[in-house]
Design an enzyme around this catalytic site. Structure first.
Site, PDB file in Angstrom:
ATOM      1  N   SER A 109      45.465  34.386  57.088  1.00  0.00           N
ATOM      2  CA  SER A 109      44.920  34.834  58.372  1.00  0.00           C
ATOM      3  C   SER A 109      45.976  35.525  59.216  1.00  0.00           C
ATOM      4  O   SER A 109      47.169  35.176  59.145  1.00  0.00           O
ATOM      5  CB  SER A 109      44.417  33.604  59.132  1.00  0.00           C
ATOM      6  OG  SER A 109      44.121  33.928  60.471  1.00  0.00           O
ATOM      7  N   TYR A 150      46.020  25.491  63.116  1.00  0.00           N
ATOM      8  CA  TYR A 150      45.294  26.306  62.126  1.00  0.00           C
ATOM      9  C   TYR A 150      46.220  27.368  61.522  1.00  0.00           C
ATOM     10  O   TYR A 150      46.349  27.483  60.298  1.00  0.00           O
ATOM     11  CB  TYR A 150      44.074  26.974  62.768  1.00  0.00           C
ATOM     12  CG  TYR A 150      43.492  28.046  61.886  1.00  0.00           C
ATOM     13  CD1 TYR A 150      42.804  27.705  60.720  1.00  0.00           C
ATOM     14  CD2 TYR A 150      43.698  29.399  62.162  1.00  0.00           C
ATOM     15  CE1 TYR A 150      42.320  28.684  59.872  1.00  0.00           C
ATOM     16  CE2 TYR A 150      43.218  30.377  61.317  1.00  0.00           C
ATOM     17  CZ  TYR A 150      42.525  30.018  60.176  1.00  0.00           C
ATOM     18  OH  TYR A 150      42.066  30.990  59.336  1.00  0.00           O
ATOM     19  N   LYS A 207      47.924  27.891  57.574  1.00  0.00           N
ATOM     20  CA  LYS A 207      47.826  29.098  56.743  1.00  0.00           C
ATOM     21  C   LYS A 207      49.210  29.569  56.302  1.00  0.00           C
ATOM     22  O   LYS A 207      49.399  30.007  55.167  1.00  0.00           O
ATOM     23  CB  LYS A 207      47.080  30.195  57.499  1.00  0.00           C
ATOM     24  CG  LYS A 207      45.584  29.929  57.618  1.00  0.00           C
ATOM     25  CD  LYS A 207      44.920  30.001  56.256  1.00  0.00           C
ATOM     26  CE  LYS A 207      43.475  29.556  56.272  1.00  0.00           C
ATOM     27  NZ  LYS A 207      42.872  29.548  54.919  1.00  0.00           N
TER      28      LYS A 207
END
Ligand code: WQD
Length: 323
Positions: free
Chosen positions: A117, A141, A145
């Site tokens: 991402s 988050y 990643k």
């Protein structure tokens, strides 16, 4: 021989499955159906209902389907939720990936693709974000990643796997209305939800240092995301030995929130003039990909623009909300 697609029944995963099948590649899907839905899968695609944390299940699927490569798309993806539930995000996104990688490595799988991402970059202070722009994720988050990319790279080097990580920018649209995003976590569906309720869309801040004062992003059609995966699979198939790639998937074109609302108004025929409210904490003013490396490495460029993203997302929204 098949490709294992984790998270293949989700919004992005199902688009990837569809593009792989259209390309004639045999696939098997592993999905815990927490947000995935089996109706998104084309007829004939085998679905295994289970978790990426289930090592015994992974061993069985990899052996039974003679898996030659893995597309690891299964993940939790809500930035705000990750701040409240970091341990859950690390478990699902990092431990889940570690288990899949271990199963793949021990079974001798030599090709691995990770969905990553733009969240790995955090608040990049550059006009266009290249793959060598320093990573400074701003949320658990984004951290999961980035850690995931490191895990994939290290495993690829240690176990002779070709690896690709694809950093998605702002995904929107749908290949068909049935495949539309059921989540209301991003700009386009959030605007649709306001419009459907007869309310003005919210604009989170109009005092950013951008030409119209609203934030600029690089929006990319989910059908383009899917074809980028197919291009990466071809590269991994043909050349697993010297493939270790980290690539942005974007269009290289910035679009502001105000510009998005203009297009949404035009496409839906509704009054989509926004109501400006406070900035949302943590939003960078501008995040736009350089899409040069993926064009050079995979020969891939995006085909769709913002109009097509919004028209297709709107068709999907109307299908799910006939009222
Ligand atoms: C886009 C722009 C908002 C809603 C997030 C993650 C990123 C990636 C994609 C997963 C921002 C503005 C939004 C609204 C608004 N996720 N906005 N009114 O924050 O760029 O990226 O999703 O990989 O990691 O951080 O996407 O769609 O939430 O917002 O003005 O009602 O729209 O402030 O500028 P974002 P978004």
């Amino acid at each position: 021989m098949s490709w294992l697609i984790t998270g293949g029944a989700g919004f992005i995963g199902a688009h990837v499955v569809r593009a792989m099948v259209e390309d004639g590649i045999s696939v098997v899907v592993l999905d815990d159906l927490s947000t995935g839905d089996p109706v998104r899968l084309p007829a004939g695609v085998p679905l295994v209902n289970g978790s990426t944390l289930d090592r015994a299940l992974l061993d069985r699927v990899i052996a039974e389907h003679r898996v030659e490569g893995v597309l690891h798309i299964a993940a939790k993806k809500q930035v705000g939720e990750s701040v409240a539930l970091p341990l859950h995000y690390y478990r699902e996104n990092v431990e889940g990936l570690r288990v899949v990688l271990e199963a793949a490595a021990e079974a001798g799988v030599r090709r691995f693709l990770l969905s990553s991402s733009a969240a790995v970059y955090g608040m990049p202070d550059v006009e266009t974000v290249t793959e060598s722009t320093p990573c400074a994720p701003m949320s658990p988050y984004g951290e999961t990643k980035l850690v995931g990319e490191w895990l994939v790279r290290a495993t690829g080097r240690a176990h002779g796997m070709g690896t690709v990580a694809l950093r998605y920018f702002n995904v929107a649209g749908a290949a068909t209305p049935e495949l539309g995003d059921p989540g209301v976590f991003n700009l386009v569906p959030m605007v649709f939800e306001r419009l459907a309720a007869g309310k003005a869309p919210l604009v989170f801040g109009a005092d950013y240092p951008t030409p119209d004062g609203t934030c600029i992003r690089d929006y990319i059609h989910v059908a383009d995301i899917a074809t980028a995966h197919v291009a990466a699979v071809h590269r991994l198939r043909d050349n697993p030995d010297d493939t270790e790639l980290v690539l942005n998937i974007g269009r290289g074109e910035g679009v502001s929130v105000s510009e998005m609302l203009d297009v949404i108004g035009r496409v839906t025929g509704l009054d989509a003039r926004g109501e400006v409210v406070d900035r949302r904490p943590g939003d960078p003013a501008r995040v736009v990909a350089s899409a040069e490396l993926i064009a050079k490495e995979l020969g891939w460029t995006a085909q769709y623009g913002v109009e097509e993203m919004i028209a297709s997302a709107w068709a999907g929204w109307q299908l799910r909300h006939p009222e």
